[in-house]
Design a protein around this motif. Sequence first.
Motif, mmCIF file in Angstrom:
data_model
loop_
_atom_site.group_PDB
_atom_site.id
_atom_site.type_symbol
_atom_site.label_atom_id
_atom_site.label_comp_id
_atom_site.label_asym_id
_atom_site.label_seq_id
_atom_site.Cartn_x
_atom_site.Cartn_y
_atom_site.Cartn_z
ATOM 1 N N GLN A 65 9.678 1.073 8.453
ATOM 2 C CA GLN A 65 10.414 0.789 7.223
ATOM 3 C C GLN A 65 11.778 0.144 7.502
ATOM 4 O O GLN A 65 12.177 -0.782 6.806
ATOM 5 C CB GLN A 65 10.579 2.070 6.405
ATOM 6 N N SER A 113 4.253 6.236 1.072
ATOM 7 C CA SER A 113 2.981 5.644 1.492
ATOM 8 C C SER A 113 3.000 5.156 2.940
ATOM 9 O O SER A 113 2.006 5.290 3.644
ATOM 10 C CB SER A 113 2.603 4.491 0.561
ATOM 11 N N VAL A 114 4.116 4.621 3.391
ATOM 12 C CA VAL A 114 4.177 4.120 4.775
ATOM 13 C C VAL A 114 4.556 5.256 5.712
ATOM 14 O O VAL A 114 3.979 5.419 6.788
ATOM 15 C CB VAL A 114 5.175 2.944 4.905
ATOM 16 N N PHE A 115 5.544 6.071 5.316
ATOM 17 C CA PHE A 115 5.955 7.254 6.079
ATOM 18 C C PHE A 115 6.150 6.926 7.558
ATOM 19 O O PHE A 115 5.548 7.508 8.430
ATOM 20 C CB PHE A 115 4.909 8.376 5.880
ATOM 21 N N ASP A 161 12.459 2.562 -7.030
ATOM 22 C CA ASP A 161 11.029 2.911 -7.082
ATOM 23 C C ASP A 161 10.294 2.424 -5.841
ATOM 24 O O ASP A 161 9.487 3.147 -5.266
ATOM 25 C CB ASP A 161 10.356 2.261 -8.305
ATOM 26 N N GLN A 162 10.588 1.177 -5.452
ATOM 27 C CA GLN A 162 9.913 0.609 -4.283
ATOM 28 C C GLN A 162 10.282 1.374 -3.013
ATOM 29 O O GLN A 162 9.425 1.628 -2.161
ATOM 30 C CB GLN A 162 10.303 -0.873 -4.113
ATOM 31 N N THR A 184 14.176 -2.063 -4.761
ATOM 32 C CA THR A 184 14.506 -1.222 -5.919
ATOM 33 C C THR A 184 14.300 0.254 -5.555
ATOM 34 O O THR A 184 13.590 0.576 -4.600
ATOM 35 C CB THR A 184 13.601 -1.552 -7.127
ATOM 36 N N MET A 239 7.634 3.339 -0.786
ATOM 37 C CA MET A 239 7.460 2.957 0.614
ATOM 38 C C MET A 239 7.513 4.193 1.520
ATOM 39 O O MET A 239 6.677 4.371 2.406
ATOM 40 C CB MET A 239 8.541 1.958 1.012
#
Lengths: 100, 234
Positions: free
Chosen positions: B64, B57-59, B49-50, B47, B54
Motif C-alpha cells: 500500500q 482488502s489489500v492488507f 473510503d478508498q 479518498t 484498500m
Amino acid sequence: MSAEATAYLTIFLMAAVTYGTRILGAELMSFIRITPRIEAFLKSMAISVMVAIVASAVAQGGFRENTATLVAVAVMAVTRSAIAAVTAAMATAAAWSWLI
Amino acid sequence: MPNSQTANVQLTMAGAVRGARSLGPISLFVIPFGIAFGAAAIERGVTPDQSIAMSLSVFSAAAQFAALDFWEGPLPTLSLLLTVLAVGTRLILMGATLAPWLNRLSRPKRLLALSVLSDVNFADSYDAFRRDDRDVGRLVGGGLALCICWALGTAIGVIAGASLGNLERFGIDVVMVAFFAAIAVGQWEGLQDLLPSLVAATVAVLGLTLLPPGWNIVLAAIAGGIAGVLWHEC
C-alpha cells in the motif's frame, strides 16, 4: 471510466494480486514432494526472511533504531519472550527520543 | 519434513483465539502504522473510503505504501500492479514455508486461511507449528487481529492523521523490526543457521541499493535457502 471507478478497480486488482501471492506458495508446494533437501531449503528460507528484513532495517536505521533492535535481540536471548523483547526495544527507543 | 511433525494439522476456533491472543499486543502497535498510512494516503489524494477499502482488502503495508508513490493523475495501473507483485513475492515464499502444515488442510480451508497471511502472523505461526501447536487457526486469528488494527489505524489516520504529530517519540517505529529480530533469535537452532543468515543479511543489504524496493528481501530469502541446502549436504 471515471477516476473514482478507476481507483476502485485498481484497489481491487491490488487486492487480487496480493491474494495471489498469499496462496501461490502453498499451491505450488502441493505439487512437490518434500524431500530432506527441500525441507532444508524451506527451513533456511524461513530464518533468512526474518534476518533479511532485520538486516535491511539496520542498514537504513540510525543509532537509536539499531540500539533498540540490539536490545530486542539481547532480551529475547535471555527471556525467550518476543513480547518482552519488543517492549524493551520500544522503551529504549522512546527513552532515547525523550532524553536526546 | 518427517510426517510426525506435520500430522494432525487442524483449523479451529480455539487456535484462532490463541493466534489473536499471541499477536494482540503487536497488533495494537500496528494501529500507529495504519495511522501513518491513512495520513499519507489522504495527502496523496486517495479518498477516505478508498484508503480504508484498500487496507481491508489489500492488507499489506508494504504494497500500500508502494502504491501511494504511483497515485497521481491517470493511474499507471500496470506499473503499480507490478510493484505490488514485487513487494508481495515474499508472501509466496512464506506460503511455501508454511506449506508442510497448510497443505494438510483441504484446499478451501487453506485458501481461506491464507487470505490473512502477513509477515507477522507468518513468523508467529511458523514458530508455533514447530513447537507442536499445529492449528492453522493461529494464522487466521493472528491475521484478523492484525488486519482489523491496520484498517482501524487507517481510519483514524484519514480522519485525524495530521493532528496526531510524530509517533516516533513513543518508540513505536521500532516495534516491527524488534519483533522480527526476536523471532529470528527464538528460531535460532545453532551453527546450521549461521551461513544462511549471513548470506541473507549480505544479499539484503547489497540489494537495498541495487534492486527495486522489496526484491532484496526475496533474493536474500532464496539465497539463504540455497545456503542452507549447501550446509545440509556438505
